[in-house]
Design a protein around this motif. Structure first.
Motif, PDB file in Angstrom:
ATOM      1  N   TYR A  14      23.187  20.651  66.497  1.00 59.16           N
ATOM      2  CA  TYR A  14      24.282  21.659  65.893  1.00 59.16           C
ATOM      3  C   TYR A  14      24.547  21.710  67.464  1.00 59.16           C
ATOM      4  CZ  TYR A  14      22.333  21.708  61.588  1.00 59.16           C
ATOM      5  OH  TYR A  14      21.981  21.855  59.932  1.00 59.16           O
ATOM      6  N   PHE A  15      26.135  21.469  67.867  1.00 62.42           N
ATOM      7  CA  PHE A  15      27.036  22.422  68.232  1.00 62.42           C
ATOM      8  C   PHE A  15      27.274  24.206  68.361  1.00 62.42           C
ATOM      9  CE2 PHE A  15      27.366  18.332  70.850  1.00 62.42           C
ATOM     10  CZ  PHE A  15      26.634  18.525  71.632  1.00 62.42           C
ATOM     11  N   GLN A  22      27.390  20.536  62.866  1.00 60.35           N
ATOM     12  CA  GLN A  22      25.999  19.514  62.901  1.00 60.35           C
ATOM     13  C   GLN A  22      27.222  17.505  63.548  1.00 60.35           C
ATOM     14  OE1 GLN A  22      24.737  19.395  59.780  1.00 60.35           O
ATOM     15  NE2 GLN A  22      22.382  17.958  60.118  1.00 60.35           N
ATOM     16  N   VAL A  23      26.997  17.867  64.546  1.00 63.61           N
ATOM     17  CA  VAL A  23      26.648  16.607  64.965  1.00 63.61           C
ATOM     18  C   VAL A  23      26.023  15.226  64.594  1.00 63.61           C
ATOM     19  CG1 VAL A  23      27.699  16.079  67.196  1.00 63.61           C
ATOM     20  CG2 VAL A  23      26.344  18.187  67.793  1.00 63.61           C
ATOM     21  N   GLY A  46      28.789  10.625  67.940  1.00 67.57           N
ATOM     22  CA  GLY A  46      27.482  11.596  68.581  1.00 67.57           C
ATOM     23  C   GLY A  46      26.350  10.476  68.886  1.00 67.57           C
ATOM     24  N   LYS A  47      26.803   9.198  69.458  1.00 67.05           N
ATOM     25  CA  LYS A  47      26.273   8.344  70.071  1.00 67.05           C
ATOM     26  C   LYS A  47      25.268   9.040  71.671  1.00 67.05           C
ATOM     27  CE  LYS A  47      28.974   5.171  70.928  1.00 67.05           C
ATOM     28  NZ  LYS A  47      30.542   6.223  70.461  1.00 67.05           N
ATOM     29  N   SER A  48      26.227   9.613  72.044  1.00 64.35           N
ATOM     30  CA  SER A  48      26.109   9.794  73.544  1.00 64.35           C
ATOM     31  C   SER A  48      24.583  11.113  73.026  1.00 64.35           C
ATOM     32  CB  SER A  48      27.103  10.436  74.273  1.00 64.35           C
ATOM     33  OG  SER A  48      27.472   9.561  74.638  1.00 64.35           O
ATOM     34  N   GLU A 219      28.225   6.926  62.225  1.00 65.62           N
ATOM     35  CA  GLU A 219      29.926   7.024  61.297  1.00 65.62           C
ATOM     36  C   GLU A 219      29.556   8.976  61.584  1.00 65.62           C
ATOM     37  OE1 GLU A 219      32.355   4.121  58.872  1.00 65.62           O
ATOM     38  OE2 GLU A 219      32.418   7.012  57.697  1.00 65.62           O
ATOM     39  N   ASP A 220      30.245   9.549  61.932  1.00 67.62           N
ATOM     40  CA  ASP A 220      30.447  11.115  61.624  1.00 67.62           C
ATOM     41  C   ASP A 220      29.019  11.972  61.711  1.00 67.62           C
ATOM     42  OD1 ASP A 220      31.915  13.019  61.751  1.00 67.62           O
ATOM     43  OD2 ASP A 220      32.325  12.924  59.333  1.00 67.62           O
TER      44      ASP A 220
END
Ligand SMILES: Nc1ncnc2c1ncn2[C@@H]1O[C@H](COP(=O)(O)OP(=O)(O)OP(=O)(O)O)[C@@H](O)[C@H]1O
Ligand SMILES: [Mg+2]
Lengths: 226, 419
Positions: A14-15, A22-23, A46-48, A219-220
Motif C-alpha cells: 500500500y501507499f 493498494q499498488v 506496479g512493476k517497479s 495489470e492494475d
C-alpha cells in the motif's frame, strides 16, 4: 523438478500518501534457476514497485519473499544488505554509476564490499566481466566520461561481479537504441544459457519480452498471467 | 566492516570536492591554530607573572612577629580565672626578632620529605650613607648560592653574579634604585650604618632589580656572616626562615604545623598572595572561550560542507545501498570524511599555531619590571598540542555526526524513483 531461486507469496503493498491505495494485490509467483523471465504491463501498474520489493530494497509490504528457499521477509537491514550484495544483481533503467570513480572501480566496488576475494582476484574478475560485455578498453575511464550504452553495460558488469543468484533489471534497455538494446538482450540471453543465471527483467519492449523464456503480465497491481 | 573500501570512497569524494574540503579543513586549521597561539601566549604570560610574584616568594615564611602577648599577667592569677578581664593600653612585649634555636629548626625542616629547602635570612634596617645624606633601607643577609638555587636570585641580579657576592666578605648586592640615587657603580664602596650607629664600608659586587621600584629603592643583600658582623651578633643570629616545598599545595598545612610546633609565625604563600590566582583564572577563561568559539564556527563549516556533499551524492548513496552497502557503511563513509577533514585541518592548525607562537616568542618585549625578559613569553606545552588535536577530532566528529546519520537513513528506492 525445478529449484526455485526467488519466490513471492501473497505480496500486498500500500501507499499511504497522498491517499491510501493498494499498488500490489496478492502477488504470488516464482522464478527457477536458469530462467529468463520478463515482466510486462501498462505504465503505473506496479512493476517497479514489485521489483524494489523483490530486490529487498523496499521492506514495507505484506506477504512473504523467499530467496534460495530462505525467508527474506523481516530480516534485519544489515542482513538484507548482505543478501543484495551477494545474491542479487540489480540493473536500473538509468545507468547508475558512481561518477567520481573509474569504470573498473565501479565494477569492483560490490566485490570489495563482499570482501571474499583478494583485491587482485577482484580486479581480475572485474576485467573478465568487462570482457564479457565487450568493453575492457573502458576500464580506466571515468564513469562520467562514457556513453549511455556503455554505462548500461558497465552497470551489467557490476551486477555480475559477485556471481549473484539472480539479476533484476528495471527497463534496462529503455534508454537504448535498438542496436544497443539487442546487444544487451544477447548478453542476458548468453548469461542465462551459458552460466545458468536467473534473470527477471521489466520491459515495455514486446520483441525483447517475446524472446525470453516466460512473460509475467501485470495489470492494475495484479499478476494476470505467468 | 570493510574500512579499506569505506576510506577509499570517502577519499575519492573529498578529492573530487577538493575546494570545499580545503575550505572546511581551513576552518579547523584556523580554530586549532588560534587555540595553540592563544593558549601558549596566555599561559606564557601567566607563568611569567606567576614567576614574578611567586618564584621570589617563599612557600612558607617563618619569623618572630612582634605582637602583644596573648597571656597578660592577669590571666595567670587563678582566683580571677572565671571573671571578665579588661586591660587597657596593652603594649607589645619587647620581643627578640631573633628566632631562638634557628639552626636546629632549619636542620629539622631540611630533613622533612616535603621540603626542598629551608634558608636562613637576617633582615635588618640600615642607613645607606651618601655624602651628607642618609637613605633608610633594608639589608638582608642570605646564603647567596642557596638563594640563587631555590629562589631564582640570579634572575634579579642585573650586574654581577651570585658567586661574586658569595666570595666577597664585605660585599653588598645593592638595589638598583639605590645605586641610581647615589650614582654608584659596581666596584665602588658604600657606607652603611646600623640603627646602633656603627658605620661599615661595603664593596658593591652587583645590582639587584626585583622589578618593583619601591623594593629596589631600599633593598640590598649581603652574606649572612657580613650582616651578623655588622650587627655584632653571633653566628646563630637568624631573623627569618624561608621554606620552599616540593608541592605548593602543602604550604598551608605545613605552616600551621610549624606555628604549633615552634611558637613562631609561619605565613604560607597562598594566604600571602590570595588575590593572585584570580587573574590567572580569568586569562585562562578568555583563552578557552575564544578557542571554543572558533572551533564551533569551524564545526558549522564542516556540518555545512558535509550536508552539501551528501545532497550532491544522493545518487552515489542510493547506488551503494542498492549494491549491498549497509546504512552503517554509508554513515561511516561520511563520518570518515568529517574525521579526515578534522585530522588534516587539526594537524595543520597545530603547525600554524606552533609557528605563530614561536614567532610571538621572538617579538621584543622589554620592561623594567622584568629585567630578564627580552621577548614575549610563550609556553609551548606538549599537552596543549595533544588537547588541541583531541579538540579538533571531537568537534569534527560532532559536526559530522548529524549529516552522516541523515545519509544512513536515505532510502535508495526514493532516490531511484526520483530519476
Ligand atoms: N512513493 C509513492 N507514493 C505514492 N504512490 C506511488 C509512489 N511510487 C509509485 N506510486 C504509484 O504507484 C503506482 C505504481 O508505480 P510503479 O512505479 O511501480 O509503476 P510501473 O509499473 O513501474 O510504471 P512504469 O512502467 O511507468 O515504470 C503508480 O500509480 C504510481 O503513481
Ligand atoms: Mg517503472
Amino acid at each position: 523438478m525445478m529449484t526455485p531461486i526467488l519466490e513471492a507469496r501473497h505480496i500486498d503493498k500500500y501507499f499511504k500518501k497522498p491517499v491510501k491505495f493498494q499498488v500490489l494485490k496478492d502477488i504470488s509467483f516464482g522464478i527457477n534457476a536458469g530462467e529468463f523471465v520478463s515482466i510486462m504491463g501498462k505504465s503505473g501498474c506496479g512493476k517497479s514497485t514489485l521489483l524494489y520489493i523483490l530486490s529487498t530494497m523496499d521492506t514495507a509490504y505484506e506477504g512473504e519473499l523467499y530467496l534460495n528457499n530462505e525467508l527474506i521477509t523481516g530480516q534485519n537491514p544489515d542482513k538484507l544488505s548482505y543478501i543484495r550484495n551477494k545474491h542479487i544483481g540489480f540493473v536500473f533503467q538509468f545507468h547508475y554509476l558512481l561518477s567520481d570513480f573509474s569504470v573498473l572501480e565501479n565494477v569492483m566496488l560490490p566485490a570489495k564490499k563482499l570482501a571474499e576475494k583478494s583485491p587482485q582476484e577482484i580486479e581480475y574478475d572485474a576485467i573478465g566481466k568487462l570482457q564479457i560485455l565487450n568493453i575492457p578498453h573502458l576500464a580506466k575511464k571515468k564513469a562520467s566520461q562514457i556513453s549511455g550504452g556503455e554505462k548500461q553495460r558497465v552497470a551489467i558488469a557490476r551486477a555480475l561481479i559477485n556471481s549473484p543468484s539472480i539479476i533484476m533489471g528495471d527497463e534496462p534497455t529503455g534508454n537504448l537504441d535498438s542496436h544497443n538494446s539487442d546487444n544487451v538482450f544477447n548478453i542476458f540471453k548468453q548469461l542465462s544459457e551459458e552460466q545458468g543465471l536467473s534473470l527477471l527483467i521489466v520491459t515495455h519492449d514486446e520483441d525483447f519480452a517475446n524472446r525470453t523464456h516466460r512473460i509475467v503480465t501485470m495489470e492494475d497491481g495484479r499478476i494476470i498471467s505467468v | 566492516m570493510n574500512w579499506k573500501v569505506i576510506l577509499n570512497i570517502a577519499k575519492t569524494h573529498l578529492i573530487t570536492k577538493i575546494k570545499q574540503t580545503a575550505i572546511a579543513a581551513l576552518g579547523v586549521t584556523f580554530g586549532i591554530g588560534s587555540y595553540i597561539t592563544l593558549v601558549s601566549f596566555m599561559t606564557g604570560l601567566n607563568t611569567m607573572l606567576d614567576d614574578l610574584m611567586l618564584n621570589q616568594t617563599p612557600h612558607i615564611h617563618i619569623y618572630n612577629e612582634i605582637k602583644p602577648s596573648k597571656n597578660q599577667p592577669l590571666t595567670l592569677y587563678d582566683e580571677l580565672s572565671n571573671s571578665f578581664h579588661v586591660v587597657h593600653s596593652i603594649k607589645p612585649k619587647l620581643n627578640q626578632k631573633k628566632i631562638h634555636n634557628a639552626l636546629p629548626i632549619i636542620q629539622y625542616l631540611e630533613e622533612d620529605d616535603q621540603v626542598r629547602g629551608a634558608l636562613p635570612q637576617i633582615k635588618t634596617s640600615i642607613f645607606y650613607i651618601a655624602g651628607s645624606i642618609e637613605i633608610g633601607g633594608t639589608l638582608t643577609g642570605i646564603n647567596v648560592i642557596d638563594e640563587a638555587n631555590l629562589f631564582n636570585l640570579r634572575d634579579y641580579i642585573v650586574q654581577g653574579t651570585p658567586e661574586a657576592l658569595d666570595i666577597t666578605d664585605n660585599g653588598i648586592l645593592l638595589g638598583i634604585g639605590l645605586a641610581e640615587k647615589m650614582s654608584l657603580a659596581v666596584g665602588d664602596r658604600v657606607q652603611v650604618s646600623t640603627s646602633k650607629g656603627d658605620v661599615f664600608p661595603l664593596k658593591i659586587v652587583g645590582f639587584y632589580q626585583s622589578g618593583v621600584a619601591d623594593i629596589d629603592a631600599v633593598q640590598s643583600f649581603a652574606n649572612l656572616k657580613t650582616v651578623q658582623r655588622i650587627l655584632g651578633e653571633a653566628e646563630n643570629y637568624i631573623t627569618d626562615i624561608n621554606v620552599k616545598l616540593k608541592d605548593i599545595e602543602m604550604a598551608l598545612p605545613m605552616s600551621k604545623k610549624i606555628e604549633n610546633q615552634f611558637d613562631l609565625t609561619a605565613v604560607d604563600i597562598k594566604t600571602a598572595n590570595a588575590q593572585f590566582e584570580t587573574g590567572t583564572t580569568v586569562r585562562n577563561l578568555i583563552t578557552y572561550a575564544v578557542s571554543i568559539t572558533l572551533l564551533i564556527v569551524a564545526g558549522f563549516g564542516i556540518y555545512n560542507i558535509l550536508n552539501m556533499l551528501i545532497y550532491e551524492k544522493m545518487n552515489d548513496i542510493a547506488i551503494l545501498k542498492a549494491t549491498g552497502f549497509s546504512g552503517k557503511d554509508v554513515q561511516y563513509i561520511f563520518m570518515s570524511q568529517a574525521m579526515i577533514i578534522g585530522f588534516v585541518g587539526g594537524i595543520l592548525g597545530l603547525l600554524v599555531g606552533y609557528v605563530l607562537a614561536k614567532f610571538i616568542g621572538t617579538i621584543p618585549f622589554e620592561t623594567a619590571a622584568l629585567p630578564r625578559v627580552k621577548t614575549y613569553p610563550v609556553n609551548l606545552n606538549p599537552m596543549f598540542f595533544l588537547f588541541g588535536f583531541i579538540f579538533a577530532m571531537v568537534s569534527t566528529f560532532l559536526s559530522g555526526y548529524l549529516p552522516s546519520k541523515k545519509a544512513k537513513r536515505i532510502d535508495p528506492v526514493t532516490i531511484i524513483r526520483g530519476q
